[in-house]
Design a protein around this motif. Structure first.
Motif, PDB file in Angstrom:
ATOM      1  N   ALA A  25       0.815  -1.214   0.000  1.00  0.00           N
ATOM      2  CA  ALA A  25       0.000   0.000   0.000  1.00  0.00           C
ATOM      3  C   ALA A  25       0.850   1.266   0.000  1.00  0.00           C
ATOM      4  CB  ALA A  25      -0.935   0.010   1.203  1.00  0.00           C
ATOM      5  N   THR A  97      -1.660   5.844  -5.605  1.00  0.00           N
ATOM      6  CA  THR A  97      -2.226   4.514  -5.367  1.00  0.00           C
ATOM      7  C   THR A  97      -1.446   3.488  -6.180  1.00  0.00           C
ATOM      8  OG1 THR A  97      -4.411   5.568  -5.233  1.00  0.00           O
ATOM      9  CG2 THR A  97      -4.334   3.166  -5.341  1.00  0.00           C
ATOM     10  N   ILE A 101      -2.746  -2.451  -6.874  1.00  0.00           N
ATOM     11  CA  ILE A 101      -4.008  -2.401  -6.142  1.00  0.00           C
ATOM     12  C   ILE A 101      -5.131  -1.929  -7.059  1.00  0.00           C
ATOM     13  CG2 ILE A 101      -5.218  -1.300  -4.213  1.00  0.00           C
ATOM     14  CD1 ILE A 101      -2.576  -1.248  -2.706  1.00  0.00           C
ATOM     15  N   ALA A 147      -3.006   1.267   6.551  1.00  0.00           N
ATOM     16  CA  ALA A 147      -4.016   1.271   5.484  1.00  0.00           C
ATOM     17  C   ALA A 147      -5.386   1.063   6.103  1.00  0.00           C
ATOM     18  CB  ALA A 147      -3.721   0.179   4.452  1.00  0.00           C
ATOM     19  N   ALA A 163     -11.092   4.394   1.046  1.00  0.00           N
ATOM     20  CA  ALA A 163      -9.929   3.582   1.392  1.00  0.00           C
ATOM     21  C   ALA A 163      -8.672   4.422   1.225  1.00  0.00           C
ATOM     22  CB  ALA A 163      -9.856   2.336   0.505  1.00  0.00           C
ATOM     23  N   SER A 190     -10.484  -4.385  -2.376  1.00  0.00           N
ATOM     24  CA  SER A 190     -10.086  -4.677  -0.996  1.00  0.00           C
ATOM     25  C   SER A 190      -9.154  -5.888  -0.937  1.00  0.00           C
ATOM     26  CB  SER A 190     -11.316  -4.893  -0.107  1.00  0.00           C
ATOM     27  OG  SER A 190     -11.923  -6.145  -0.349  1.00  0.00           O
ATOM     28  N   LEU A 193      -5.789  -4.659  -1.971  1.00  0.00           N
ATOM     29  CA  LEU A 193      -5.256  -3.796  -0.921  1.00  0.00           C
ATOM     30  C   LEU A 193      -4.695  -4.615   0.235  1.00  0.00           C
ATOM     31  CD1 LEU A 193      -4.931  -0.997   0.445  1.00  0.00           C
ATOM     32  CD2 LEU A 193      -7.309  -1.222   1.212  1.00  0.00           C
TER      33      LEU A 193
END
Length: 267
Positions: A25, A97, A101, A147, A163, A190, A193
């Motif tokens: 992350a 980001t 992910i 995270a 998020a 998710s 992540l």
């Protein structure tokens, strides 16, 4: 910093130094082609202007993806048009980001939707994320506290997702999902992540953060190319298989004269 050497080097190639980053992350944005090349191989149209930001459109023209590092705050925008019972939706992701992910979500856009009921929290709980309620909101936080994933129920009836990740120096990113975003896409995000797998970054692209672990690896250019090509090849093969299945569906009706001929031969 750890050091690791990869085996299987071939003659005539010079190994390059890369780093495996954990947690993923906080690995930084990465190469946007990790996202765009998979979509292109899956039949998406690249409608980017020369020298302009990335702009792609799904084969059925219902979903559009763009990336611009120059605007503020900059980053990724994914928009889905209303279609049948599905309302219009939008996802905004900061430019830092990690592409791995983001690909968790965008890869799903190019694949048939699974029949199973999506559960956004399941991938997080499998990786021992801590969950709690805060009034009308539901929050999941990674074991290292760097995270998070939030489900927010607002007083106006909207229920968006939020998020992100941030280190102790304030370096990080955030992602926002409208409440109408298809749940299987949020679940795919998710899962990517929460994945414990590290991601690779070349030398010079490793974030300056005390919260990451960077393991040095020596990698051949041919290895990098092979890994990238394997992902693209898999997307092309899946797209070809889906298109072939649509074009070769058997007929479900029998011609009347064929049935009659069959009846005459059974005397």
């Amino acid at each position: 910093m750890k050091k690791k050497q990869w085996q299987g080097w071939g003659p005539g190639e010079q190994a390059e130094q890369h780093y495996l980053i954990q947690p993923r992350a906080l690995a930084g944005g990465g190469d946007i082609r990790h996202v765009s090349e998979f979509l292109r191989a899956s039949g998406w149209r690249d409608k980017s202007q020369p020298g302009g930001p990335l702009f792609m459109e799904s084969p059925d023209r219902t979903v559009r993806l763009s990336y611009s590092p120059h605007t503020q705050p900059g980053g990724w925008t994914i928009r889905g048009a209303a279609r049948g019972p599905q309302a219009e939706w939008e996802v905004l992701l900061g430019r830092h980001t990690p592409v791995e992910i983001i690909a968790g979500l965008t890869d799903q856009l190019a694949q048939p939707r699974s029949a199973h009921a999506p559960n956004v929290w399941a991938p997080l709980e499998e990786q021992q994320w801590r969950t709690r309620t805060e009034g009308m909101h539901y929050v999941a936080t990674s074991p290292d506290g760097l995270a998070w994933m939030h489900f927010r129920q607002n007083t106006d009836g909207r229920a968006p997702w939020w998020a992100g990740a941030q280190d102790g120096q304030g370096i990080g990113w955030s992602a926002q999902f409208t409440s109408s975003t298809p749940m299987h896409l949020v679940e795919a995000f998710s899962a990517a992540l929460a994945s414990p797998e590290p991601v690779m970054r070349p030398r010079g692209r490793v974030p300056h953060s005390a919260q990451i672990t960077a393991t040095s690896v020596s990698v051949l250019p041919s290895q990098l190319s092979a890994w990238q090509q394997a992902r693209v090849t898999a997307a092309r093969a899946a797209t070809w298989a889906r298109n072939s299945a649509r074009s070769t569906r058997p007929r479900t009706t029998t011609r009347a004269h064929a049935a009659a001929d069959g009846a005459r031969t059974r005397r």
